[in-house]
Design a protein around this motif. Sequence first.
Motif, PDB file in Angstrom:
ATOM      1  N   MET A  99       0.890  -1.042  -0.057  1.00  0.00           N
ATOM      2  CA  MET A  99      -0.102  -0.088  -0.026  1.00  0.00           C
ATOM      3  C   MET A  99       0.903   1.303   0.087  1.00  0.00           C
ATOM      4  O   MET A  99       1.799   1.384   0.974  1.00  0.00           O
ATOM      5  CB  MET A  99      -0.853  -0.028   1.256  1.00  0.00           C
ATOM      6  N   GLU A 100       0.769   2.182  -0.876  1.00  0.00           N
ATOM      7  CA  GLU A 100       1.346   3.391  -1.030  1.00  0.00           C
ATOM      8  C   GLU A 100       0.384   4.396  -0.622  1.00  0.00           C
ATOM      9  O   GLU A 100      -0.574   4.437  -0.698  1.00  0.00           O
ATOM     10  CB  GLU A 100       1.767   3.676  -2.349  1.00  0.00           C
ATOM     11  N   GLU A 101       1.396   5.563   0.069  1.00  0.00           N
ATOM     12  CA  GLU A 101       0.617   6.833   0.630  1.00  0.00           C
ATOM     13  C   GLU A 101       1.031   7.914  -0.362  1.00  0.00           C
ATOM     14  O   GLU A 101       2.229   8.045  -0.606  1.00  0.00           O
ATOM     15  CB  GLU A 101       1.047   7.004   1.926  1.00  0.00           C
ATOM     16  N   GLN A 102       0.193   8.536  -0.721  1.00  0.00           N
ATOM     17  CA  GLN A 102       0.171   9.866  -1.529  1.00  0.00           C
ATOM     18  C   GLN A 102      -0.385  11.164  -1.052  1.00  0.00           C
ATOM     19  O   GLN A 102      -1.535  11.128  -0.391  1.00  0.00           O
ATOM     20  CB  GLN A 102      -0.106   9.616  -2.934  1.00  0.00           C
ATOM     21  N   LYS A 103       0.098  12.302  -1.034  1.00  0.00           N
ATOM     22  CA  LYS A 103      -0.601  13.419  -0.785  1.00  0.00           C
ATOM     23  C   LYS A 103      -0.948  14.124  -1.970  1.00  0.00           C
ATOM     24  O   LYS A 103       0.064  14.349  -3.021  1.00  0.00           O
ATOM     25  CB  LYS A 103       0.430  14.245   0.190  1.00  0.00           C
ATOM     26  N   VAL A 104      -2.172  14.529  -1.852  1.00  0.00           N
ATOM     27  CA  VAL A 104      -2.720  15.423  -3.187  1.00  0.00           C
ATOM     28  C   VAL A 104      -3.332  16.735  -2.550  1.00  0.00           C
ATOM     29  O   VAL A 104      -4.531  16.468  -1.841  1.00  0.00           O
ATOM     30  CB  VAL A 104      -3.804  14.592  -3.983  1.00  0.00           C
ATOM     31  N   GLY A 105      -2.717  17.829  -2.649  1.00  0.00           N
ATOM     32  CA  GLY A 105      -3.267  18.996  -1.899  1.00  0.00           C
ATOM     33  C   GLY A 105      -3.253  18.581  -0.396  1.00  0.00           C
ATOM     34  O   GLY A 105      -2.563  18.313   0.079  1.00  0.00           O
TER      35      GLY A 105
ATOM     36  N   LEU B 263      -5.196  16.369   1.001  1.00  0.00           N
ATOM     37  CA  LEU B 263      -5.403  14.835   1.049  1.00  0.00           C
ATOM     38  C   LEU B 263      -4.486  14.023   1.256  1.00  0.00           C
ATOM     39  O   LEU B 263      -3.448  14.280   0.287  1.00  0.00           O
ATOM     40  CB  LEU B 263      -6.608  14.597   0.207  1.00  0.00           C
ATOM     41  N   ARG B 264      -4.658  12.921   1.896  1.00  0.00           N
ATOM     42  CA  ARG B 264      -3.520  11.955   2.281  1.00  0.00           C
ATOM     43  C   ARG B 264      -4.289  10.693   1.608  1.00  0.00           C
ATOM     44  O   ARG B 264      -5.321  10.428   2.486  1.00  0.00           O
ATOM     45  CB  ARG B 264      -2.802  11.839   3.322  1.00  0.00           C
ATOM     46  N   PHE B 265      -3.755   9.932   0.770  1.00  0.00           N
ATOM     47  CA  PHE B 265      -4.276   8.755   0.256  1.00  0.00           C
ATOM     48  C   PHE B 265      -3.607   7.607   0.583  1.00  0.00           C
ATOM     49  O   PHE B 265      -2.281   7.643   0.207  1.00  0.00           O
ATOM     50  CB  PHE B 265      -4.787   8.732  -1.110  1.00  0.00           C
ATOM     51  N   SER B 266      -3.878   6.395   1.143  1.00  0.00           N
ATOM     52  CA  SER B 266      -3.301   5.332   1.178  1.00  0.00           C
ATOM     53  C   SER B 266      -4.047   4.445   0.336  1.00  0.00           C
ATOM     54  O   SER B 266      -5.251   3.866   0.471  1.00  0.00           O
ATOM     55  CB  SER B 266      -3.109   4.681   2.672  1.00  0.00           C
ATOM     56  N   ILE B 267      -3.608   3.891  -0.944  1.00  0.00           N
ATOM     57  CA  ILE B 267      -4.158   3.208  -1.871  1.00  0.00           C
ATOM     58  C   ILE B 267      -3.643   1.939  -2.100  1.00  0.00           C
ATOM     59  O   ILE B 267      -2.607   1.585  -2.091  1.00  0.00           O
ATOM     60  CB  ILE B 267      -4.292   3.870  -3.352  1.00  0.00           C
ATOM     61  N   ASP B 268      -4.722   0.831  -1.812  1.00  0.00           N
ATOM     62  CA  ASP B 268      -4.417  -0.612  -1.994  1.00  0.00           C
ATOM     63  C   ASP B 268      -5.070  -1.084  -3.219  1.00  0.00           C
ATOM     64  O   ASP B 268      -6.338  -1.135  -3.350  1.00  0.00           O
ATOM     65  CB  ASP B 268      -4.879  -1.359  -0.764  1.00  0.00           C
TER      66      ASP B 268
END
Length: 134
Positions: A1-7, A9-14
């Motif tokens: 699972m990788e975590e990304q920041k967009v603005g 928002l933080r997302f951990s996408i699986d």
Amino acid sequence: MEEQKVGALRFSIDFSQPLYEQVLDQVRSAIAKGEIKLGEKMPSVRELALELRMNPNTVMRAYQELERDGLTEKRRGQGTYVTSSADRVQSFRTQLAAKYVDQFLEQMASLGISLDEIQGYINQKYSPDKGGTR
């Protein structure tokens, strides 16, 4: 699972789980926790889809659901914004908390754990004199 920041928002996408549900749940949670401020502009559908490497239709579907929830609103020609209604967010938080409590109680019941036992576990967990934390 990788975590990304967009603005903001933080997302951990699986990528083994439905992407639409992950985006929806994570944005709902961020709004409920106040990580995204009332009235704050959301990333555009294209921007979020590009950053998360997913189909824009997936993000659009999540954004439509957020709008139906009353958590976001579209402003013609300006984009999508988090609602400015603190009451709406608080109402959603209450609904979300009730849902989580129901799920927890169902899981405990399936294990045969009584309400008294649950209360004992909670008291132990949050009792400073017994090493609990809050």
